[in-house]
Design a protein around this motif. Structure first.
Motif, short mmCIF file in Angstrom:
data_model
loop_
_atom_site.label_atom_id
_atom_site.label_comp_id
_atom_site.label_asym_id
_atom_site.label_seq_id
_atom_site.Cartn_x
_atom_site.Cartn_y
_atom_site.Cartn_z
N ASN A 124 4.78 4.15 8.19
CA ASN A 124 4.20 4.99 7.14
C ASN A 124 3.23 4.26 6.24
O ASN A 124 3.46 3.11 5.86
CB ASN A 124 5.32 5.55 6.26
CG ASN A 124 6.12 6.61 6.97
OD1 ASN A 124 5.66 7.73 7.16
ND2 ASN A 124 7.32 6.26 7.38
N GLN A 170 2.48 7.61 1.24
CA GLN A 170 1.20 8.12 0.76
C GLN A 170 1.04 9.60 1.04
O GLN A 170 0.39 10.32 0.27
CB GLN A 170 0.05 7.35 1.40
CG GLN A 170 -1.30 7.73 0.83
CD GLN A 170 -2.40 6.76 1.22
OE1 GLN A 170 -2.14 5.72 1.83
NE2 GLN A 170 -3.63 7.07 0.84
N TRP A 171 1.62 10.11 2.15
CA TRP A 171 1.34 11.49 2.54
C TRP A 171 2.56 12.39 2.54
O TRP A 171 2.45 13.56 2.19
CB TRP A 171 0.71 11.49 3.94
CG TRP A 171 -0.49 10.62 4.04
CD1 TRP A 171 -0.63 9.49 4.77
CD2 TRP A 171 -1.75 10.78 3.32
NE1 TRP A 171 -1.88 8.94 4.58
CE2 TRP A 171 -2.58 9.70 3.71
CE3 TRP A 171 -2.23 11.72 2.43
CZ2 TRP A 171 -3.88 9.55 3.20
CZ3 TRP A 171 -3.51 11.58 1.93
CH2 TRP A 171 -4.32 10.50 2.32
#
Length: 115
Positions: free
Chosen positions: A32, A99-100
């Motif tokens: 990730n 981050q997402w």
């Protein structure tokens, strides 16, 4: 249970530096992109800096570009944020997360920059 634990905040004068660190339990980091975010009083949480799984790609908010550096150590499951040339407007609680696809937010670490 995955946890994100931020540390390294504090009180610093304008122009000074701080290094934040984020440690994660579980498999938070594997595969990730990770990022730092911040939330100032009365404002929404905003993106500060991001780093890909390999560490080869980084991105920064325009407000911190050239002053902050994000890095990661996948063997230790940690992400760091080196903050230089701090400004009073950098005052906020700083958080790390994917981050997402966000995990539950940690408690964050307070950064206060005095003028």
């Amino acid at each position: 249970q995955v946890q994100l634990v931020e540390s390294g905040g504090g009180l610093v004068q304008a122009g000074g530096s701080l290094r934040l660190s984020c440690a994660a339990s579980g498999r938070t980091f594997r595969g990730n992109a990770m990022a730092w975010f911040r939330q100032a009083p009365g404002k929404e949480r905003e993106f500060v800096a991001g780093i890909s799984w390999s560490g080869g790609v980084t991105s920064y908010a325009d407000t911190v570009k050239g002053r902050f550096i994000i890095s990661r150590d996948n063997a230790k499951n940690t992400v760091a944020l080196q903050m230089n040339s701090l400004k009073p407007e950098d005052t906020a609680v700083y958080y790390c997360n994917r981050q997402w696809v966000f995990l539950d937010w940690g408690q964050g670490t307070q950064v206060t920059v005095s003028s």
